[in-house]
Design an enzyme around this catalytic site. Structure first.
Site, mmCIF file in Angstrom:
data_model
loop_
_atom_site.group_PDB
_atom_site.id
_atom_site.type_symbol
_atom_site.label_atom_id
_atom_site.label_comp_id
_atom_site.label_asym_id
_atom_site.label_seq_id
_atom_site.Cartn_x
_atom_site.Cartn_y
_atom_site.Cartn_z
ATOM 1 N N LYS A 18 -8.158 2.733 -1.290
ATOM 2 C CA LYS A 18 -8.938 2.574 -0.058
ATOM 3 C C LYS A 18 -9.099 3.931 0.235
ATOM 4 C CE LYS A 18 -9.075 0.310 4.121
ATOM 5 N NZ LYS A 18 -9.044 1.472 5.435
ATOM 6 N N CYS A 64 -6.685 7.910 5.450
ATOM 7 C CA CYS A 64 -5.985 8.334 6.718
ATOM 8 C C CYS A 64 -6.473 9.593 7.377
ATOM 9 C CB CYS A 64 -4.634 8.417 6.547
ATOM 10 S SG CYS A 64 -3.823 8.980 8.097
ATOM 11 N N GLY A 112 -9.363 -4.781 9.499
ATOM 12 C CA GLY A 112 -8.167 -4.207 10.218
ATOM 13 C C GLY A 112 -8.277 -4.366 11.634
ATOM 14 N N ARG A 113 -8.931 -3.448 12.538
ATOM 15 C CA ARG A 113 -8.872 -3.555 13.975
ATOM 16 C C ARG A 113 -9.300 -4.922 14.385
ATOM 17 N NH1 ARG A 113 -11.978 0.769 16.294
ATOM 18 N NH2 ARG A 113 -13.298 0.616 14.408
ATOM 19 N N GLN A 158 0.817 -1.120 -0.311
ATOM 20 C CA GLN A 158 -0.008 0.000 -0.033
ATOM 21 C C GLN A 158 0.903 1.316 -0.081
ATOM 22 O OE1 GLN A 158 -2.379 1.857 3.367
ATOM 23 N NE2 GLN A 158 -3.993 1.266 1.889
ATOM 24 N N ASN A 177 -15.202 -2.171 4.614
ATOM 25 C CA ASN A 177 -14.338 -1.955 5.630
ATOM 26 C C ASN A 177 -14.942 -1.267 6.863
ATOM 27 O OD1 ASN A 177 -11.393 -0.093 6.564
ATOM 28 N ND2 ASN A 177 -11.752 -2.237 7.064
#
Length: 390
Positions: free
Chosen positions: A146, A106, A232-233, A75, A208
């Protein structure tokens, strides 16, 4: 069986590990792949294009892939079309990866205040230029992106960004169903994922946000019609989640079929681990980090950030938790873990939200950023910082 096609690469089951700074390095990807039996797509930590082009030593280590990683997925994060183009050309010409993902998600203030990350898609022409340069210089490698829904509820960008991505040859899009202002708080908007899928039927859309279990992944795909999920998390301190995901997509209707897997702890997918099994994974993780860094102590110190995630919900005690979080050798970590009541079953409720859960925040943006989505002046090259999120 649902298949996800990323250019020439078939991802089966359609499950992707989300890039997370300081987390999804080679050791963590190894753990996740061991539990999944090598199935799925595991993306590197976010790499800043400027650092890659300048061949920063730390960055060059971060893009190292184990020979068993196929396809190799990197990425990239960048704000300058020319630099992004140079980075993708470098990856293609030097055979550094098989797939390139671009981060526009982000929400970190030190990035958005300079026009980077989740702030950037608001500037439609700049987004188009970056995607165009990336695809043109990738040498045929698939380029994906993303992103988030937008800056806040009044400045949503995901539908426009999705259409631009299709027009510029992006292979697939992953959408985190939150705005930048939400950070990781609240509930992910899965309906937005469904709307994006309807808006860009030409390419795969991945969802996501709030995937804490295999059941969540199945439900997201069923409710949104998305082509795959990005986790992810939900896998923080739980790399075996990828084994559960394989079982869910390939196993019984319930998705809890026991799937024998080699690797950390010898755990079987679909079975909730005991503390003894979790402790084995913790030691394996710390060992891999030490081997990767070339120093056992550095590996254990780097592992400390994972301790709270692995032990969440278990009856350990605050003093022991503090001790585990300051270990500096494998022997010390092993000795402390052996003092625990290792027969403890998996705690009730431990499968829920993990990691950062901050609520709504004002998004810090450059002065006048929202005045005109087509005025791209003011994007600072210093927005290319070594940080991640999305």
């Amino acid at each position: 069986m649902t298949l996800l096609q990323i250019g020439p690469h078939t991802v089966q089951p359609p499950v992707v590990l989300a890039p997370m700074a300081g987390i999804t390095n080679a050791p963590f990807r190894t753990l996740c792949r061991e539990f999944s039996g090598g199935k799925g797509l595991f993306v590197s930590e976010m790499i800043t294009t400027r650092a890659l082009v300048e061949r920063n030593d730390k960055t060059m280590q971060l893009i190292h892939f184990d020979e068993t990683e196929q396809p190799r997925s990197i990425q990239l994060y960048g704000v300058d079309p020319d630099t992004v183009g140079k980075a993708t050309r470098m990856i293609a010409e030097e055979d550094l990866a098989d797939h390139i993902d671009l981060n526009f998600g982000c929400p970190v203030p030190k990035v958005t205040r300079k026009g980077g990350g989740s702030a950037l898609p608001y500037k439609r022409p700049l987004l188009r230029s970056i995607l165009r340069e990336a695809v043109a210089n990738a040498g045929g490698l698939p380029v994906t992106m993303k992103m988030r829904k937008g800056i806040d509820d009044d400045h949503l960008t995901y539908l426009d960004a999705g259409r631009i991505a299709v027009e510029e040859g992006v292979t697939a899009i992953a959408l985190h169903g939150r705005t930048a202002s939400q950070h990781y708080g609240g509930t992910a908007d899965w309906e937005a994922i469904a709307r994006l899928k309807e808006h860009v039927p030409e390419i795969p859309v991945l969802g996501n946000g709030d995937i804490w279990s295999a059941d969540d992944a199945e439900r997201m795909m069923r409710e949104t019609g998305c082509d795959g999920v990005v986790v992810g998390r939900g896998c923080l301190g739980r790399p075996w989640l990828f084994g559960d995901l394989v079982a869910a997509f390939e196993g019984t209707e319930s998705g809890r079929e026991a799937l024998p897997l080699e690797g950390a702890g010898g755990r079987r997918a679909g079975a909730e681990p005991t503390l003894k099994e979790v402790a084995a994974v913790m030691l394996r993780h710390a060992t891999l980090l030490g081997e990767w860094l070339g120093d056992e102590s550095r590996g254990v110190i780097d592992f400390r950030k994972h301790v709270a995630w692995y032990t969440k919900g278990f009856s350990i005690g605050s003093e022991m938790r503090r001790s585990l979080a300051v270990t500096s050798s494998l022997d010390e970590l092993d000795a402390l873990l052996s003092e625990l009541d290792l027969d403890q079953p998996w705690p009730a409720g431990a499968d829920g939200p993990r990691g950062r859960t901050s609520g709504r925040n004002r998004v810090v943006l450059p002065d006048g950023w929202l005045d005109d989505p087509y005025d791209c002046a003011g994007v600072d090259a210093d927005a290319e910082l070594d940080t991640s999120g999305g």
